[in-house]
Design a protein around this motif. Structure first.
Motif, short mmCIF file in Angstrom:
data_model
loop_
_atom_site.label_atom_id
_atom_site.label_comp_id
_atom_site.label_asym_id
_atom_site.label_seq_id
_atom_site.Cartn_x
_atom_site.Cartn_y
_atom_site.Cartn_z
N VAL A 149 0.83 -1.19 0.00
CA VAL A 149 0.00 0.00 0.00
C VAL A 149 0.87 1.26 0.00
O VAL A 149 1.94 1.29 0.61
CB VAL A 149 -0.95 0.00 1.21
N GLN A 152 -2.27 -3.39 -1.59
CA GLN A 152 -3.23 -2.71 -2.44
C GLN A 152 -3.42 -3.54 -3.70
O GLN A 152 -2.50 -4.19 -4.19
CB GLN A 152 -2.75 -1.30 -2.79
N SER A 185 -7.32 -0.76 -1.21
CA SER A 185 -6.08 -0.77 -0.43
C SER A 185 -6.40 -0.84 1.06
O SER A 185 -7.45 -0.37 1.51
CB SER A 185 -5.24 0.48 -0.73
N THR A 214 -9.57 -0.22 -7.78
CA THR A 214 -8.51 -0.24 -6.76
C THR A 214 -9.13 -0.56 -5.40
O THR A 214 -10.29 -0.26 -5.14
CB THR A 214 -7.77 1.11 -6.66
N THR A 265 -12.07 -4.25 1.75
CA THR A 265 -11.01 -4.94 2.49
C THR A 265 -11.59 -5.72 3.66
O THR A 265 -12.74 -5.52 4.05
CB THR A 265 -9.97 -3.94 3.01
#
Length: 231
Positions: free
Chosen positions: A43, A71, A65, A63, A121
């Motif tokens: 990241v 990431q 991260s 994307t 995440t």
């Protein structure tokens, strides 16, 4: 025109923790209409992606991260410049521990191909989901990518109807990466793929959808043409 995967996908990982140049692929032979490139690295790393044909990748299409961890970035290149010895350069500095995957597609739209994307995440579960997307039109392909500091278990499969295309295990030199896809026929149907990892850890995932090429003509257009000939 239906979207299809073409050829064998390419998966590579750093051997020393820093960026690398991929092995060559004959993209002239594959003749893809789009190329999906996924990179998992540390990241905060500025990931520079280039290739031997000087294709312009621009900003990633998706994307995700996780602070202090990895990431995930995914690019979709349409109308690519092809080469008999195409190589990709992943340049992201020292100790970024990159992992890299490339998926080759045919039958994709030539412009404005990327439709939907999202990412998320997880740090407290064996699983991670990128979030739900609903393709805007029928017959799109959905591509999902996961990155983790946990090993991808031998039995790891992104849940159906997604197909696990490939994965790279975590090591001291690279993050773990997994890539899967679903070609909807026809859809569109909302999806939120579930990835199962080898342990509870720092996991990030994305999902994106790519439109199919449209037919050259429509039923209405063909009817008008026939009426004109008959006069």
């Amino acid at each position: 025109m239906a979207i299809a995967k073409v050829g064998t996908s390419l998966y590579l990982a750093s051997t020393g923790g820093s960026g690398f140049t991929s092995t060559p692929v004959d993209t002239v032979l594959l003749a893809p209409s789009a190329i999906v490139v996924a990179v998992v690295d540390s990241v905060g790393t500025v990931t520079t992606l280039t290739d031997a044909s000087s294709n312009a990748y621009g900003a990633p299409a998706a994307t995700s991260s996780l602070a202090g961890a990895s990431q995930v970035k995914a690019w979709v290149l349409t109308n690519p410049i092809l080469s008999t010895a195409q190589q990709w350069v992943v340049d992201n500095g020292l100790s970024a521990a990159p992992a890299f995957g490339v998926l080759f597609l045919t039958g994709t739209a030539s412009a404005s191909a990327v439709d939907q994307s999202t990412g998320a995440t997880s740090t407290t579960s064996l699983t991670v989901q990128p979030g739900s997307i609903t393709p805007g039109v029928a017959n799109e392909i959905l591509v999902t990518v996961v990155g983790s500091n946990q090993s991808l278990a031998a039995s790891t499969e992104v849940d159906a109807p997604f197909v696990l295309d490939g994965k790279l295990p975590v090591s001291g030199s690279n993050w773990a990466l997994g890539l899967g896809y679903e070609i909807q026929a026809p859809g569109p149907t909302a999806r939120n793929p579930t990835w199962t990892l080898g342990g509870v850890g720092n996991n990030a995932a994305v999902v994106l959808s790519v439109k199919a090429a449209t037919a050259a003509g429509t039923a209405q257009g063909n009817t008008l043409l026939l009426l004109g000939v008959g006069r």
